[in-house]
Design a protein around this motif. Structure first.
Motif, PDB file in Angstrom:
ATOM      1  N   GLY A  85      -9.653   0.004   8.911  1.00  0.00           N
ATOM      2  CA  GLY A  85      -9.091   0.761   7.788  1.00  0.00           C
ATOM      3  C   GLY A  85      -9.245   2.262   7.999  1.00  0.00           C
ATOM      4  N   ALA A  86     -10.434   2.677   8.473  1.00  0.00           N
ATOM      5  CA  ALA A  86     -10.681   4.102   8.724  1.00  0.00           C
ATOM      6  C   ALA A  86      -9.759   4.634   9.824  1.00  0.00           C
ATOM      7  CB  ALA A  86     -12.141   4.325   9.102  1.00  0.00           C
ATOM      8  N   GLN A  87      -9.575   3.853  10.892  1.00  0.00           N
ATOM      9  CA  GLN A  87      -8.689   4.286  11.977  1.00  0.00           C
ATOM     10  C   GLN A  87      -7.245   4.382  11.498  1.00  0.00           C
ATOM     11  OE1 GLN A  87      -9.832   1.132  14.658  1.00  0.00           O
ATOM     12  NE2 GLN A  87     -10.998   2.541  15.968  1.00  0.00           N
ATOM     13  N   ASN A  88      -6.793   3.427  10.697  1.00  0.00           N
ATOM     14  CA  ASN A  88      -5.434   3.489  10.143  1.00  0.00           C
ATOM     15  C   ASN A  88      -5.273   4.714   9.248  1.00  0.00           C
ATOM     16  OD1 ASN A  88      -3.466   1.287  10.778  1.00  0.00           O
ATOM     17  ND2 ASN A  88      -5.265   0.030  10.370  1.00  0.00           N
ATOM     18  N   THR A  89      -6.285   5.009   8.458  1.00  0.00           N
ATOM     19  CA  THR A  89      -6.223   6.175   7.571  1.00  0.00           C
ATOM     20  C   THR A  89      -6.088   7.459   8.377  1.00  0.00           C
ATOM     21  OG1 THR A  89      -7.545   5.022   5.919  1.00  0.00           O
ATOM     22  CG2 THR A  89      -7.419   7.411   5.729  1.00  0.00           C
ATOM     23  N   ARG A  90      -6.885   7.598   9.442  1.00  0.00           N
ATOM     24  CA  ARG A  90      -6.783   8.795  10.295  1.00  0.00           C
ATOM     25  C   ARG A  90      -5.412   8.875  10.970  1.00  0.00           C
ATOM     26  NH1 ARG A  90     -12.269   7.383  11.141  1.00  0.00           N
ATOM     27  NH2 ARG A  90     -11.801   6.183  13.011  1.00  0.00           N
ATOM     28  N   PHE A  91      -4.906   7.721  11.446  1.00  0.00           N
ATOM     29  CA  PHE A  91      -3.603   7.683  12.109  1.00  0.00           C
ATOM     30  C   PHE A  91      -2.500   8.154  11.153  1.00  0.00           C
ATOM     31  CE2 PHE A  91       0.272   5.118  12.930  1.00  0.00           C
ATOM     32  CZ  PHE A  91       0.635   5.673  14.140  1.00  0.00           C
ATOM     33  N   ILE A  92      -2.486   7.627   9.939  1.00  0.00           N
ATOM     34  CA  ILE A  92      -1.449   7.991   8.971  1.00  0.00           C
ATOM     35  C   ILE A  92      -1.601   9.443   8.539  1.00  0.00           C
ATOM     36  CG2 ILE A  92      -0.534   7.496   6.662  1.00  0.00           C
ATOM     37  CD1 ILE A  92      -1.228   4.505   7.301  1.00  0.00           C
ATOM     38  N   ALA A  93      -2.849   9.912   8.388  1.00  0.00           N
ATOM     39  CA  ALA A  93      -3.070  11.328   8.076  1.00  0.00           C
ATOM     40  C   ALA A  93      -2.469  12.208   9.172  1.00  0.00           C
ATOM     41  CB  ALA A  93      -4.566  11.605   7.920  1.00  0.00           C
ATOM     42  N   ASP A  94      -2.660  11.818  10.424  1.00  0.00           N
ATOM     43  CA  ASP A  94      -2.091  12.580  11.540  1.00  0.00           C
ATOM     44  C   ASP A  94      -0.565  12.588  11.492  1.00  0.00           C
ATOM     45  OD1 ASP A  94      -4.651  13.076  12.468  1.00  0.00           O
ATOM     46  OD2 ASP A  94      -4.571  11.577  14.072  1.00  0.00           O
ATOM     47  N   TYR A  96       1.344  12.463   8.922  1.00  0.00           N
ATOM     48  CA  TYR A  96       1.781  13.365   7.851  1.00  0.00           C
ATOM     49  C   TYR A  96       1.274  14.788   8.024  1.00  0.00           C
ATOM     50  CZ  TYR A  96       3.846   9.642   5.078  1.00  0.00           C
ATOM     51  OH  TYR A  96       4.639   8.628   4.627  1.00  0.00           O
ATOM     52  N   GLY A  97       0.457  15.040   9.064  1.00  0.00           N
ATOM     53  CA  GLY A  97      -0.060  16.375   9.281  1.00  0.00           C
ATOM     54  C   GLY A  97      -1.102  16.780   8.236  1.00  0.00           C
ATOM     55  N   LYS A  98      -1.813  15.810   7.702  1.00  0.00           N
ATOM     56  CA  LYS A  98      -2.824  16.064   6.664  1.00  0.00           C
ATOM     57  C   LYS A  98      -4.217  16.142   7.283  1.00  0.00           C
ATOM     58  CE  LYS A  98       0.142  15.873   3.334  1.00  0.00           C
ATOM     59  NZ  LYS A  98       0.507  17.013   2.557  1.00  0.00           N
TER      60      LYS A  98
END
Length: 103
Positions: A85-94, A96-98
């Protein structure tokens, strides 16, 4: 806004019968409101995501989608199953440029 209007969805069960995911479900998900989908394995989380994205159709009722549905939901891919879950969150943040820490 995403509106579920009297939506039902079920699948054949391996043991016979049908597994009901939604039974005459009605709800409105308004813009700017975050909603978490939690449940045990087999509870229907992925099915709900697929219904929201249009990747799957309900057995009855209707789903109204107003506005844009952004990736990854619009992509119908959700998250990567081999990442945490943490890795997916970082991936999606990247994507979106967040800021990862804020996300």
């Amino acid at each position: 806004m995403i509106i579920f209007d009297n939506v039902s969805k079920a699948f054949p069960s391996p043991r016979g019968g049908r597994k009901v995911i939604l039974d005459r479900f009605t709800a409105a998900f308004r813009p700017g409101i975050n909603v978490g989908i939690l449940g045990r394995n087999g509870a229907g989380k992925s099915t709900l995501m697929n219904l929201i994205s249009g990747g799957e159709m309900p057995d009855s009722g209707r789903i109204i989608r107003e506005g844009k549905i952004s990736w990854p939901l619009g992509f119908k891919g959700g998250v990567h199953g081999k990442l945490t879950g943490a890795q997916n969150t970082r991936f999606i943040a990247d994507i979106y440029g967040k800021n990862r820490n804020k996300v």
